[in-house]
Design an enzyme around this catalytic site. Structure first.
Site, PDB file in Angstrom:
ATOM      1  N   HIS A  48      12.944 -15.958  17.351  1.00 50.77           N
ATOM      2  CA  HIS A  48      13.267 -16.716  16.138  1.00 50.77           C
ATOM      3  C   HIS A  48      14.712 -16.449  15.734  1.00 50.77           C
ATOM      4  O   HIS A  48      14.989 -15.994  14.615  1.00 50.77           O
ATOM      5  CB  HIS A  48      12.317 -16.327  15.003  1.00 50.77           C
ATOM      6  CG  HIS A  48      10.914 -16.803  15.216  1.00 50.77           C
ATOM      7  ND1 HIS A  48      10.560 -18.121  15.247  1.00 50.77           N
ATOM      8  CD2 HIS A  48       9.771 -16.112  15.433  1.00 50.77           C
ATOM      9  CE1 HIS A  48       9.261 -18.253  15.457  1.00 50.77           C
ATOM     10  NE2 HIS A  48       8.760 -17.042  15.584  1.00 50.77           N
ATOM     11  N   ARG A  73      13.124  -8.592  22.094  1.00 44.53           N
ATOM     12  CA  ARG A  73      12.001  -9.534  22.112  1.00 44.53           C
ATOM     13  C   ARG A  73      12.420 -10.809  22.839  1.00 44.53           C
ATOM     14  O   ARG A  73      13.188 -11.614  22.304  1.00 44.53           O
ATOM     15  CB  ARG A  73      11.533  -9.862  20.694  1.00 44.53           C
ATOM     16  CG  ARG A  73      10.359 -10.854  20.720  1.00 44.53           C
ATOM     17  CD  ARG A  73       9.602 -10.921  19.423  1.00 44.53           C
ATOM     18  NE  ARG A  73      10.279 -11.665  18.381  1.00 44.53           N
ATOM     19  CZ  ARG A  73       9.691 -12.100  17.268  1.00 44.53           C
ATOM     20  NH1 ARG A  73       8.405 -11.841  17.055  1.00 44.53           N
ATOM     21  NH2 ARG A  73      10.375 -12.755  16.358  1.00 44.53           N
ATOM     22  N   ASP A  87      17.026  -6.576  33.699  1.00 45.87           N
ATOM     23  CA  ASP A  87      18.202  -6.413  34.567  1.00 45.87           C
ATOM     24  C   ASP A  87      19.469  -6.091  33.774  1.00 45.87           C
ATOM     25  O   ASP A  87      20.354  -5.398  34.285  1.00 45.87           O
ATOM     26  CB  ASP A  87      18.421  -7.676  35.419  1.00 45.87           C
ATOM     27  CG  ASP A  87      17.485  -7.738  36.625  1.00 45.87           C
ATOM     28  OD1 ASP A  87      16.749  -6.759  36.860  1.00 45.87           O
ATOM     29  OD2 ASP A  87      17.500  -8.766  37.332  1.00 45.87           O
ATOM     30  N   GLU A 151      -0.791 -11.719  17.126  1.00 42.66           N
ATOM     31  CA  GLU A 151      -0.359 -12.422  15.919  1.00 42.66           C
ATOM     32  C   GLU A 151      -1.216 -13.634  15.578  1.00 42.66           C
ATOM     33  O   GLU A 151      -0.767 -14.521  14.849  1.00 42.66           O
ATOM     34  CB  GLU A 151       1.125 -12.804  16.017  1.00 42.66           C
ATOM     35  CG  GLU A 151       1.547 -13.400  17.343  1.00 42.66           C
ATOM     36  CD  GLU A 151       3.064 -13.540  17.459  1.00 42.66           C
ATOM     37  OE1 GLU A 151       3.748 -13.545  16.430  1.00 42.66           O
ATOM     38  OE2 GLU A 151       3.560 -13.660  18.579  1.00 42.66           O
ATOM     39  N   ASP A 177       3.047 -14.700  11.699  1.00 37.63           N
ATOM     40  CA  ASP A 177       2.213 -15.644  12.443  1.00 37.63           C
ATOM     41  C   ASP A 177       0.734 -15.407  12.166  1.00 37.63           C
ATOM     42  O   ASP A 177      -0.055 -16.357  12.141  1.00 37.63           O
ATOM     43  CB  ASP A 177       2.503 -15.546  13.945  1.00 37.63           C
ATOM     44  CG  ASP A 177       3.809 -16.246  14.278  1.00 37.63           C
ATOM     45  OD1 ASP A 177       3.905 -17.459  14.054  1.00 37.63           O
ATOM     46  OD2 ASP A 177       4.740 -15.566  14.740  1.00 37.63           O
TER      47      ASP A 177
HETATM   48  O1  LIG Z   1       4.649 -12.840  13.138  1.00 41.39           O
HETATM   49  C1  LIG Z   1       5.566 -12.090  12.736  1.00 41.39           C
HETATM   50  O2  LIG Z   1       5.582 -11.587  11.595  1.00 41.39           O
HETATM   51  C2  LIG Z   1       6.642 -11.795  13.655  1.00 41.39           C
HETATM   52  O3  LIG Z   1       6.521 -12.072  14.822  1.00 41.39           O
HETATM   53  C3  LIG Z   1       7.930 -11.301  13.118  1.00 41.39           C
HETATM   54  C4  LIG Z   1       8.749 -12.495  12.777  1.00 41.39           C
HETATM   55  O4  LIG Z   1       8.945 -13.223  13.949  1.00 41.39           O
HETATM   56  C5  LIG Z   1      10.094 -12.180  12.216  1.00 41.39           C
HETATM   57  O5  LIG Z   1      10.971 -13.160  12.678  1.00 41.39           O
HETATM   58  C6  LIG Z   1      10.146 -12.178  10.744  1.00 41.39           C
HETATM   59  O6  LIG Z   1      11.424 -12.469  10.299  1.00 41.39           O
END
Ligand SMILES: O=C(O)C(=O)C[C@H](O)[C@@H](O)CO
Length: 258
Positions: A48, A73, A87, A151, A177
């Site tokens: 994100h 990530r 790598d 999640e 999520d």
């Molecule tokens: O589901 C979540 O919570 C995450 O995966 C973390 C978020 O992706 C993170 O970007 C919150 O800013």
């Protein structure tokens, strides 16, 4: 040259609390600003954020000279992306959206060389210090730390099966999520979401794996730590900057000319 040790992996295996900062600004310069803070780890996000392989490379180079360990990530549980981050020298990866044991096995295969997995081989990567790390191929599995992210409501049902997958070194609960999956998008502190996160942490611990979480609520972070969460991200760089900037502007709002 010896294989670099993964201090983060050692710490979470020993149950030593690791406090982290989630980094989405995707800039080596911005990372250098926060890298001097006394965090134990920094999450370099490419799911994100605008982050990609070149920007993560620059960020890994910054963190090499600082205290926090890097956790990268990838944008997805994708063997090609995972290979690229390994790598360029990432040792700890957080794989998003792992729904079941089969997907956890796929993530493990992506970080291991044949015959144990499918990672492609190159001897001349940054991870091997361009061929200088002795015995890299034989020793790397010990130093890679594979964290998977649960999640969704479906993934929570699979925690024990995911935890049982050999090669999964820790499980992270993504509250954002998860909140959406439970029908409470954007309401991370909804009591149902909080209860689900707490239950997930307890079950990850009971299954014998280190548990992790991200929350910007300090009291909830403390609660998660009490429940046994051992890699705990307590803020997001973009959020810190945006809220501090908002507060400063607000303080002088009355003086702004119309
Ligand atoms: O589901 C979540 O919570 C995450 O995966 C973390 C978020 O992706 C993170 O970007 C919150 O800013």
């Amino acid at each position: 040259m010896d294989m670099p040790r993964n201090a983060f992996k050692q710490a979470i295996f020993e149950g030593r609390q690791q406090i982290g900062l989630w980094c989405t600004l995707s800039s080596a310069y911005a990372l250098e600003v926060v890298a001097g803070s006394k965090f134990d780890w920094m999450l370099l996000d490419t799911e994100h954020s605008p982050g990609d392989v070149p920007s993560v490379l620059s960020q890994l180079q910054v963190l090499a000279g600082h205290r926090p360990s890097a956790v990268v990530r990838p944008a997805a549980n994708d063997a090609v992306l995972i290979k690229k981050y390994l790598d360029i020298g990432a040792q700890t990866l957080l794989i998003p959206y792992v729904q079941n044991a089969e997907e956890a096995h796929a993530a493990v295969a992506a970080v291991r060389y044949p015959p144990d997995g499918i990672r492609g081989v190159s001897a001349l990567t940054r991870a091997t210090q361009f061929g200088r790390v002795k015995g890299y191929a034989q020793k790397v599995a010990e130093e890679i730390c594979l964290l998977v992210q649960v999640e969704t409501a479906e993934a929570l049902d699979e925690i024990e099966a995911i935890a049982a997958v050999d090669g999964v070194d820790g499980i992270f609960v993504g509250p954002g999520d998860l909140a959406a999956s439970l029908g409470h998008a954007g309401d991370l502190m909804n009591p149902r979401v909080v209860a689900a996160v707490e239950d997930a942490i307890r079950r990850i611990r009971a299954a014998g794996k280190p548990a992790g979480v991200l929350t910007g609520d300090p009291a909830f972070a403390q609660r998660c730590i009490e429940l046994g969460c051992v890699f705990t991200a307590v803020g997001v760089d973009a959020g810190l900057l945006a809220r501090a900037s908002d507060a400063l502007a607000e303080r002088f709002a009355g003086l702004v000319q119309a």
